[in-house]
Design an enzyme around this catalytic site. Structure first.
Site, PDB file in Angstrom:
ATOM      1  N   ASP A 277       0.987  -1.214   0.012  1.00 21.26           N
ATOM      2  CA  ASP A 277       0.058  -0.142   0.091  1.00 21.26           C
ATOM      3  C   ASP A 277       0.891   1.007  -0.070  1.00 21.26           C
ATOM      4  O   ASP A 277       2.042   1.280   0.595  1.00 21.26           O
ATOM      5  CB  ASP A 277      -1.038  -0.068   1.335  1.00 21.26           C
ATOM      6  CG  ASP A 277      -1.809   1.171   1.229  1.00 21.26           C
ATOM      7  OD1 ASP A 277      -2.498   1.204   0.274  1.00 21.26           O
ATOM      8  OD2 ASP A 277      -1.495   1.854   2.132  1.00 21.26           O
ATOM      9  N   GLU A 319       0.944  -0.482  -5.067  1.00 24.61           N
ATOM     10  CA  GLU A 319      -0.190   0.228  -4.997  1.00 24.61           C
ATOM     11  C   GLU A 319       0.245   1.816  -5.479  1.00 24.61           C
ATOM     12  O   GLU A 319       0.595   2.403  -4.633  1.00 24.61           O
ATOM     13  CB  GLU A 319      -0.818   0.484  -3.708  1.00 24.61           C
ATOM     14  CG  GLU A 319      -2.166   1.159  -3.666  1.00 24.61           C
ATOM     15  CD  GLU A 319      -2.069   2.727  -3.422  1.00 24.61           C
ATOM     16  OE1 GLU A 319      -2.272   3.486  -4.395  1.00 24.61           O
ATOM     17  OE2 GLU A 319      -1.557   2.918  -2.082  1.00 24.61           O
ATOM     18  N   ASP A 372     -10.942   2.478  -1.757  1.00 25.70           N
ATOM     19  CA  ASP A 372     -10.734   3.827  -1.655  1.00 25.70           C
ATOM     20  C   ASP A 372     -11.924   4.633  -2.344  1.00 25.70           C
ATOM     21  O   ASP A 372     -12.353   5.878  -2.431  1.00 25.70           O
ATOM     22  CB  ASP A 372      -9.554   4.733  -1.784  1.00 25.70           C
ATOM     23  CG  ASP A 372      -8.478   4.225  -0.803  1.00 25.70           C
ATOM     24  OD1 ASP A 372      -8.959   4.326   0.386  1.00 25.70           O
ATOM     25  OD2 ASP A 372      -7.363   3.987  -1.306  1.00 25.70           O
TER      26      ASP A 372
END
Length: 424
Positions: A277, A319, A372
């Site tokens: 992430d 990511e 998200d």
């Protein structure tokens, strides 16, 4: 992409129980081959999966209570009282009731040789000490000096004096680890790979920071000088103030980034594929002076390339969303990690938009959206008629051959799914 907590379980939150097995069956029957999850670690105050008590831990909320009943550790009445079918998770209720229920189960648990071997392996020792200390003293900032300075003699004495709590926290991880790897085997046997998610940072109030203070930019009392976040971007006009402590990369380099290597190794033992992430934070990270707003931060160089070039990268995914510049692009290129492309970002009228299907390189993982984003259906429902007409025309211009044109809002999600699948 399905968070475990979002699965429809009987006890107020998704678990490693029947709902997870049912989801794996659904994936297999649907011809899917990957289940992507959000982080599974125990969370701190706020219950974000990206703020964890211990990076190595499993969240006790994910414990399959039905298995505890089958082991004779819970009663039918206790299961019934814990039953709570909800559309939204009540974390306050879970915090007050779930740990107490697991302690009841532990009180009926006979220590097996397998459990004692598990405890003596010290795999979750730091987690168990930290959680026991939190029960006694509160947050890390309130720990006594002997605990902050890792005084071995006094810590050993503390464990002896609080042995039941120490063993309880080992028990939760013993049960959860066994449940998770049984679930993973079931998934793998069905041809499904588990795709994990590794937060770039750990929480300030965590076992990771307590035991590894030298790896972070902290003073002797664990107070940070800088904290993590991101500048203003697509998701937030004011930026985001996460509050995680910043890594001391110069200190980490002295032992060859051992802490990072161990962290990646442990995660890859848990998952078949692993997403890092906020990957851009391994090139440069947004460092915010402690106590100030996210807008006050500045970009600071990280050592991500040195870390990643020293580990096995075959099962890692970056990511790389958000503010992406040449540094991040070069880091992806030099490490060979695939990045992420999100179709909901694609239709702004720019023919060079990197998220358009025609611009997605083969070394990528394509998504309709991530955790998200709103869902595709929710996104288009939020558009006015003029905006939807423009969006619809953009989507229709890139649909693969054989896919029906989008006419109404209900048609968008299936069309985008077909489009994402066509990029492979």
């Amino acid at each position: 992409l399905m968070p475990v907590f979002a699965l429809p379980g009987k006890y107020g939150i998704g678990t490693f129980g029947k709902e997870s097995y049912d989801f794996i069956d659904f994936l297999a029957q649907s011809g899917q081959r990957v289940w992507q999850m959000l982080p599974l670690s125990q969370t701190v105050y706020g219950d974000s999966p990206y703020q964890t008590t211990a990076d190595c831990s499993f969240n006790p909320y994910f414990c399959d209570l039905d298995e505890l009943f089958s082991l004779g550790l819970l009663t039918k009445k206790e299961l019934k009282n814990a039953s709570s079918k909800v559309s939204k998770i009540d974390y306050g209720k879970l915090y007050l009731e779930r740990t107490a229920l697991l302690k009841k189960a532990f009180s009926r648990f006979d220590y097996s040789d397998e459990f004692l071997t598990f405890v003596n392996s010290k795999k979750y020792r730091d987690y168990a000490i930290f959680m026991t200390a939190k029960d006694r003293f509160g947050s890390l900032s309130d720990f006594p000096a002997w605990l902050k300075t890792l005084n071995k003699r006094l810590i050993d004495k503390f464990i002896d004096e609080n042995s039941q709590d120490f063993l309880f926290y080992n028990f939760t991880q013993f049960i959860l680890e066994r449940q998770f790897f049984r679930l993973k085997k079931y998934a793998n046997d069905k041809g499904i790979k588990l795709f994990g998610d590794l937060p770039l940072y750990v929480a300030l109030d965590s076992a990771d920071v307590w035991k590894n203070k030298s790896q972070f930019l902290l003073d002797d009392d664990y107070k940070p000088s800088l904290v993590a976040g991101v500048p203003p971007d697509y998701f937030s006009q004011d930026g985001q103030l996460w509050g995680n402590p910043i890594y001391d990369y110069d200190q980490m380099k002295k032992d060859g980034f051992k802490w990072w290597k161990n962290r990646l190794k442990r995660s890859l033992e848990r998952y078949d594929i692993l997403r890092i992430d906020h990957f851009r934070g391994l090139d440069r990270f947004w460092a915010i002076p402690f106590g100030e707003s996210a807008k006050s931060g500045e970009w600071t160089k990280a050592y991500g390339e040195e870390i990643l070039l020293s580990v096995n990268k075959k099962r890692l995914v970056a990511e790389d969303l958000g503010v992406i510049d040449d540094g991040v692009i070069n880091l992806l290129k030099n490490t060979g990690l695939p990045g992420m492309k999100v179709l909901l970002f694609a239709f702004d009228g720019n023919p060079d938009n990197p998220y358009l299907p025609k611009n997605i390189p083969s070394q990528s993982v394509a998504y309709v959206g991530t955790h998200d984003n709103d869902t595709a259906r929710g996104f288009v429902n939020g558009l006015n008629d003029e905006q939807f007409a423009s969006f619809k025309n953009s989507v229709n211009s890139v649909l693969p051959v054989g896919v029906k044109k989008v006419r109404g809002r209900k048609c968008v999600a299936p069309a985008l799914i077909e489009t994402a699948l066509s990029t492979s």
